[in-house]
Design an enzyme around this catalytic site. Structure first.
Site, PDB file in Angstrom:
ATOM      1  N   ILE A 164      10.243  52.118  -0.171  1.00 40.83           N
ATOM      2  CA  ILE A 164       9.818  51.414  -1.383  1.00 40.83           C
ATOM      3  C   ILE A 164      11.075  51.005  -2.155  1.00 40.83           C
ATOM      4  O   ILE A 164      12.052  51.742  -2.195  1.00 40.83           O
ATOM      5  CB  ILE A 164       8.915  52.322  -2.256  1.00 40.83           C
ATOM      6  CG1 ILE A 164       7.736  52.855  -1.417  1.00 40.83           C
ATOM      7  CG2 ILE A 164       8.426  51.587  -3.493  1.00 40.83           C
ATOM      8  CD1 ILE A 164       6.840  51.804  -0.815  1.00 40.83           C
ATOM      9  N   HIS A 165      11.018  49.827  -2.760  1.00 44.27           N
ATOM     10  CA  HIS A 165      12.194  49.302  -3.452  1.00 44.27           C
ATOM     11  C   HIS A 165      11.816  48.650  -4.783  1.00 44.27           C
ATOM     12  O   HIS A 165      10.652  48.434  -5.078  1.00 44.27           O
ATOM     13  CB  HIS A 165      12.934  48.302  -2.557  1.00 44.27           C
ATOM     14  CG  HIS A 165      12.160  47.040  -2.327  1.00 44.27           C
ATOM     15  ND1 HIS A 165      12.184  45.983  -3.191  1.00 44.27           N
ATOM     16  CD2 HIS A 165      11.327  46.694  -1.330  1.00 44.27           C
ATOM     17  CE1 HIS A 165      11.404  45.014  -2.732  1.00 44.27           C
ATOM     18  NE2 HIS A 165      10.867  45.437  -1.598  1.00 44.27           N
ATOM     19  N   ASP A 166      12.853  48.356  -5.557  1.00 45.10           N
ATOM     20  CA  ASP A 166      12.686  47.727  -6.868  1.00 45.10           C
ATOM     21  C   ASP A 166      13.121  46.266  -6.832  1.00 45.10           C
ATOM     22  O   ASP A 166      13.668  45.743  -7.799  1.00 45.10           O
ATOM     23  CB  ASP A 166      13.493  48.485  -7.925  1.00 45.10           C
ATOM     24  CG  ASP A 166      14.991  48.424  -7.664  1.00 45.10           C
ATOM     25  OD1 ASP A 166      15.406  47.825  -6.637  1.00 45.10           O
ATOM     26  OD2 ASP A 166      15.758  48.965  -8.481  1.00 45.10           O
ATOM     27  N   GLY A 167      12.892  45.587  -5.727  1.00 39.17           N
ATOM     28  CA  GLY A 167      13.428  44.256  -5.471  1.00 39.17           C
ATOM     29  C   GLY A 167      13.193  43.228  -6.556  1.00 39.17           C
ATOM     30  O   GLY A 167      12.243  43.301  -7.328  1.00 39.17           O
ATOM     31  N   GLY A 183       7.106  41.928  -1.868  1.00 37.70           N
ATOM     32  CA  GLY A 183       8.351  42.656  -1.637  1.00 37.70           C
ATOM     33  C   GLY A 183       8.344  43.313  -0.266  1.00 37.70           C
ATOM     34  O   GLY A 183       8.991  44.324  -0.050  1.00 37.70           O
TER      35      GLY A 183
END
Length: 118
Positions: free
Chosen positions: A41-44, A81
């Site tokens: 999981i990312h904060d793109g 994302g």
């Protein structure tokens, strides 16, 4: 030009199984729990321009050349994302959401690792 940038914020318990096959599944923060099990999981940020063959994916300090992009891969990245990075050396994607990269091992994935596509 940086087209996309993100920091990994969570690593699902099944990610290592995919990494063994040189596949990295990535989702934005809104991913449901059942997908987060096997994803990073990312904060793109916003996708600035479509990713295409010839671009570079930088995972931490490790660069990978993009060889092929599936027909819905950029749409998935822009809207969810979501990326499926496959280090398979193929110049044609198997699945419409695939980003095919050069064949080499993926680096160690940890919380805080950066992803930059340019």
């Amino acid at each position: 030009m940086i087209k996309y940038k993100a920091h990994f914020t969570q690593i699902g318990p099944m990610v290592s199984e995919f990494l063994e096959h040189n596949i990295l599944v990535i989702f934005g923060a809104s991913a449901p729990d059942e997908l987060a099990e096997f994803a990073v999981i990312h904060d793109g940020e916003e996708l600035v321009a479509p990713i295409q063959a010839g671009d570079t994916v930088l995972i931490g300090d490790e660069p990978f050349k993009v060889l092929a992009v599936g027909e819905v891969a950029n749409i998935n990245l822009a809207n969810l994302g979501h990326l499926v990075l496959k280090c398979n050396g193929q110049d044609a994607p198997e699945m419409p959401g695939d980003f095919c990269l050069e064949t080499k091992p993926l680096p160690q994935i940890t919380v805080g690792t950066t992803l930059v596509i340019s």
